[in-house]
Design an enzyme around this catalytic site. Structure first.
Site, PDB file in Angstrom:
ATOM      1  N   GLY A  17      39.604  41.032  35.485  1.00  0.00           N
ATOM      2  CA  GLY A  17      40.166  40.916  34.128  1.00  0.00           C
ATOM      3  C   GLY A  17      39.212  40.144  33.229  1.00  0.00           C
ATOM      4  O   GLY A  17      38.915  40.552  32.096  1.00  0.00           O
ATOM      5  N   HIS A  18      38.710  39.017  33.738  1.00  0.00           N
ATOM      6  CA  HIS A  18      37.740  38.236  32.952  1.00  0.00           C
ATOM      7  C   HIS A  18      36.462  39.045  32.727  1.00  0.00           C
ATOM      8  O   HIS A  18      35.876  39.019  31.646  1.00  0.00           O
ATOM      9  CB  HIS A  18      37.351  36.947  33.697  1.00  0.00           C
ATOM     10  CG  HIS A  18      38.473  35.996  33.909  1.00  0.00           C
ATOM     11  ND1 HIS A  18      38.980  35.704  35.158  1.00  0.00           N
ATOM     12  CD2 HIS A  18      39.193  35.257  33.039  1.00  0.00           C
ATOM     13  CE1 HIS A  18      39.948  34.819  35.046  1.00  0.00           C
ATOM     14  NE2 HIS A  18      40.106  34.537  33.776  1.00  0.00           N
TER      15      HIS A  18
END
Ligand code: PAF
Length: 250
Positions: A17-18
């Site tokens: 996600g990051h």
């Protein structure tokens, strides 16, 4: 020459996600800066702060592979040289009294303080944040307005496991069985009522539920379940780990 800076603030324990935020920044900015700072002022629960995963070496490796240009990982005393007792406060209106704001008193003030400080240090052109923390994005947008900042907030879609679990640093604290149970959140978005969703979470082993809410996606004020456009927001505990997620129906 002035290079446009894209900024991805994180608390580390980086996952796909990051890395999607880093990719989005790299696609539209000349320099990408990522910060890693587990911000003490946004934890209303001291145990959650103590248990927050710290994986700096692995994070740095992932950022290098992704081609992130700069990593900023300040210490608490660098971020808060005068301590944390007299910090700026922000008038966030109802955002601070509903949903996450209601369940985690002081949390969003801590988020605003740290993001404001990070923006002053990094001076980005664009700020990339994940939609999983939907209310946090709304709060940061409000903070940008309050401070008169011209930084553009870019919302990025939630990244999920192939089965649908929203990626989160806190997932590292779940066993494989709990990761299966946590999928009840994703499946629950398509249930027809708040009561069914709540019941399904409890039946799937969740310990307790902070909220299952249907809200207007622009104001986050609650509205009747299923009346479009709406967003379903959930916060619930599984094995002592607090998970949040949301899905929009526009
Ligand atoms: O979403 C997070 O990881 C944090 O709340 C943030 C935005 C990095 C501020 O500490």
């Amino acid at each position: 020459m002035c290079k446009s800076i894209g900024f991805v603030p994180t608390m580390g324990a980086l996952h796909e996600g990051h890395l999607a935020l880093i990719k989005a920044s790299k696609a539209s900015c000349q320099i990408t800066v990522c910060s890693i700072f587990v911000n003490p002022t946004q934890f209303n629960d001291p145990t959650d702060f103590e248990k927050y995963p710290v994986t700096l070496a692995a994070d740095l490796e992932k950022l290098e592979i992704e081609g992130c240009d700069v990593v900023f990982f300040p210490t608490v005393s660098e971020m808060y040289p005068d301590g944390t007792s007299q910090l700026r406060t922000y008038d966030l209106g109802t955002l601070e009294t509903i949903l996450e704001g209601k369940c985690r008193p002081g949390h969003f003030q801590g988020v605003c303080v740290v993001v404001d400080k990070l923006l002053q240090a990094v001076q980005p052109f664009k700020l990339f944040m994940g939609e999983k923390d939907f209310q946090q994005m709304a709060v940061v947008q409000k903070m940008l307005e309050i401070t008169g900042s011209d930084v553009e907030l870019i919302p990025c879609a939630t990244v999920r496991s192939p089965e649908g679990l929203a990626l989160s640093s806190r997932n590292a604290r779940l066993s494989s069985k709990q990761k299966e149970q946590a999928l009840a959140i994703y499946r629950g978005f398509d249930l027809l009522s708040q009561a069914e969703f709540t019941q399904s979470l409890l039946e799937n082993g969740f310990d307790s539920i902070d909220y299952v809410a249907c809200a207007d996606p622009f104001t986050l004020h609650e509205k009747p379940y299923g009346e479009k456009p709406y967003i379903i927001l959930v916060a619930a505990f599984l094995g002592g780990v607090r998970l949040i997620d949301n899905k929009s129906f526009l």
